[in-house]
Design a protein around this motif. Structure first.
Motif, mmCIF file in Angstrom:
data_model
loop_
_atom_site.group_PDB
_atom_site.id
_atom_site.type_symbol
_atom_site.label_atom_id
_atom_site.label_comp_id
_atom_site.label_asym_id
_atom_site.label_seq_id
_atom_site.Cartn_x
_atom_site.Cartn_y
_atom_site.Cartn_z
ATOM 1 N N GLU A 1 -5.546 -52.451 -35.850
ATOM 2 C CA GLU A 1 -6.324 -51.361 -36.769
ATOM 3 C C GLU A 1 -7.508 -50.974 -36.239
ATOM 4 O O GLU A 1 -8.707 -49.702 -35.984
ATOM 5 C CB GLU A 1 -6.150 -50.679 -38.268
ATOM 6 N N GLY B 1 -9.018 -49.626 -32.203
ATOM 7 C CA GLY B 1 -9.638 -48.563 -31.607
ATOM 8 C C GLY B 1 -11.556 -48.368 -32.287
ATOM 9 O O GLY B 1 -11.430 -47.756 -31.363
ATOM 10 N N TYR C 1 -13.321 -50.868 -29.599
ATOM 11 C CA TYR C 1 -13.331 -49.676 -27.986
ATOM 12 C C TYR C 1 -14.558 -48.964 -27.712
ATOM 13 O O TYR C 1 -15.142 -48.599 -27.651
ATOM 14 C CB TYR C 1 -11.771 -49.273 -27.708
ATOM 15 N N ALA C 2 -14.330 -47.563 -29.386
ATOM 16 C CA ALA C 2 -15.148 -46.536 -28.822
ATOM 17 C C ALA C 2 -16.956 -46.613 -29.637
ATOM 18 O O ALA C 2 -17.340 -46.277 -28.393
ATOM 19 C CB ALA C 2 -15.074 -45.815 -30.252
ATOM 20 N N PHE D 1 -10.729 -42.283 -31.346
ATOM 21 C CA PHE D 1 -10.173 -43.529 -30.481
ATOM 22 C C PHE D 1 -10.224 -44.603 -32.272
ATOM 23 O O PHE D 1 -10.541 -45.172 -32.604
ATOM 24 C CB PHE D 1 -11.236 -44.693 -29.593
ATOM 25 N N ARG D 2 -10.214 -43.547 -33.602
ATOM 26 C CA ARG D 2 -10.726 -44.021 -34.754
ATOM 27 C C ARG D 2 -9.486 -45.040 -34.749
ATOM 28 O O ARG D 2 -8.477 -45.077 -33.982
ATOM 29 C CB ARG D 2 -10.345 -43.078 -36.152
ATOM 30 N N GLY E 1 -5.936 -45.910 -31.993
ATOM 31 C CA GLY E 1 -7.002 -46.084 -30.655
ATOM 32 C C GLY E 1 -5.861 -46.466 -29.343
ATOM 33 O O GLY E 1 -4.400 -46.044 -29.668
ATOM 34 N N PRO E 2 -6.032 -46.242 -27.966
ATOM 35 C CA PRO E 2 -5.419 -46.627 -26.722
ATOM 36 C C PRO E 2 -4.314 -47.992 -27.025
ATOM 37 O O PRO E 2 -5.130 -48.960 -27.425
ATOM 38 C CB PRO E 2 -6.035 -46.696 -26.009
ATOM 39 N N GLU F 1 -2.724 -48.517 -29.132
ATOM 40 C CA GLU F 1 -1.632 -49.515 -30.455
ATOM 41 C C GLU F 1 -0.465 -48.852 -30.218
ATOM 42 O O GLU F 1 0.195 -49.372 -31.307
ATOM 43 C CB GLU F 1 -3.080 -48.387 -32.119
#
Length: 269
Positions: free
Chosen positions: A190, A193, A196-197, A221-222, A226-227, A229
């Protein structure tokens, strides 16, 4: 030409293994091994260590036999993986016709997702061709059967089935990769994201990436979004939007085709 011959030979060996007489060597004493036992042991190894951790020697050791003993039942590792893929696929879900095509397809995709969660190594196997085994073909039959009678042509039914399979497989692959990264790094999935942001906020040029910058700033992207997930929510959202489009197309086809038009046609009617 050599590559074509090797590919055809591999296909022939896999077909013989998946559909032929597999458990009865023509010579020698009554066997203590069987293809089923070998495949089951191989799946257990892959479930625990991934497909990269699999070898014929490791499978033989798990069963208490020599590696050469396995070759009486399995021509090679490629054919073993083909048999594993089919066995791990299992039978497709039951799809009651009374539920309608959309609910049946939803059940099918959700069952496919569960299969990949149970055996993540299946997502690591590089596809070498179309489905070959009886279980894999049963899954294809199941999806086509769910779409039969919608008015889609045979070609369209196949395209829809392959597209939905690809979408579910791709999302499951991202989900598995994120989970494995979390396991290796100790960073909770968790948090991926959010991390990454933060990276994107540092490196993005607003003039070059204006839309992406706005998406990041909006919190897309919280944690939890996220991408890669690949949560079940992601699957449900994507699946419903795909089915919305297919349903609209089916409705348009029904409105322009004679009642009871069959999907046996080879192109749009």
């Amino acid at each position: 030409m050599a590559a074509e011959h090797d590919g055809a030979d591999r296909l022939s060996r896999s077909l013989d293994l998946l559909w032929g007489s597999k458990d009865k060597p023509s010579r020698g004493p009554k066997p203590a091994l069987s293809l089923e036992k070998i495949v089951r042991a191989a799946i257990e190894i892959a479930d625990a260590e991934g497909i990269d951790g699999l070898s014929m020697q490791q499978v033989a050791g798990r069963l208490g036999f020599t590696t050469m003993s396995l070759y009486r039942y399995v021509p090679g590792k490629d054919q073993l993986v083909d048999a594993m893929m089919d066995a791990a696929s299992g039978p497709p879900p039951q799809l009651p016709a009374a539920e309608g095509w959309r609910n049946r397809i939803e059940r099918w995709v959700q069952a496919l997702w569960v299969r990949y969660q149970q055996h993540p190594w299946m997502l690591q196997v590089q596809a070498s061709g179309p489905p070959l085994g009886p279980n894999q073909l049963a899954w294809l039959e199941s999806s086509l059967s769910a779409l039969d009678g919608t008015g889609l042509t045979a070609e369209e039914m196949l395209f829809v089935s392959l597209f939905l399979n690809g979408a579910a497989t791709g999302l499951a692959r991202h989900s598995t990769a994120a989970a494995q990264t979390a396991a290796h790094t100790g960073v909770p999935a968790e948090r991926v994201g959010a991390d990454y942001a933060q990276i994107l906020e540092r490196v993005l040029d607003t003039d070059r990436f204006p839309t992406l910058t706005r998406v990041v700033a909006a919190g897309a992207f919280r944690p939890g979004a996220g991408p890669g997930e690949g949560t079940t929510h992601d699957l449900e959202f994507g699946l419903q939007r795909l089915l919305d489009g297919i349903e609209r197309y089916v409705e348009e086809r029904t409105a322009t085709c004679p009642l009871g038009a069959s999907a046996s046609a080879t192109g749009p009617v």
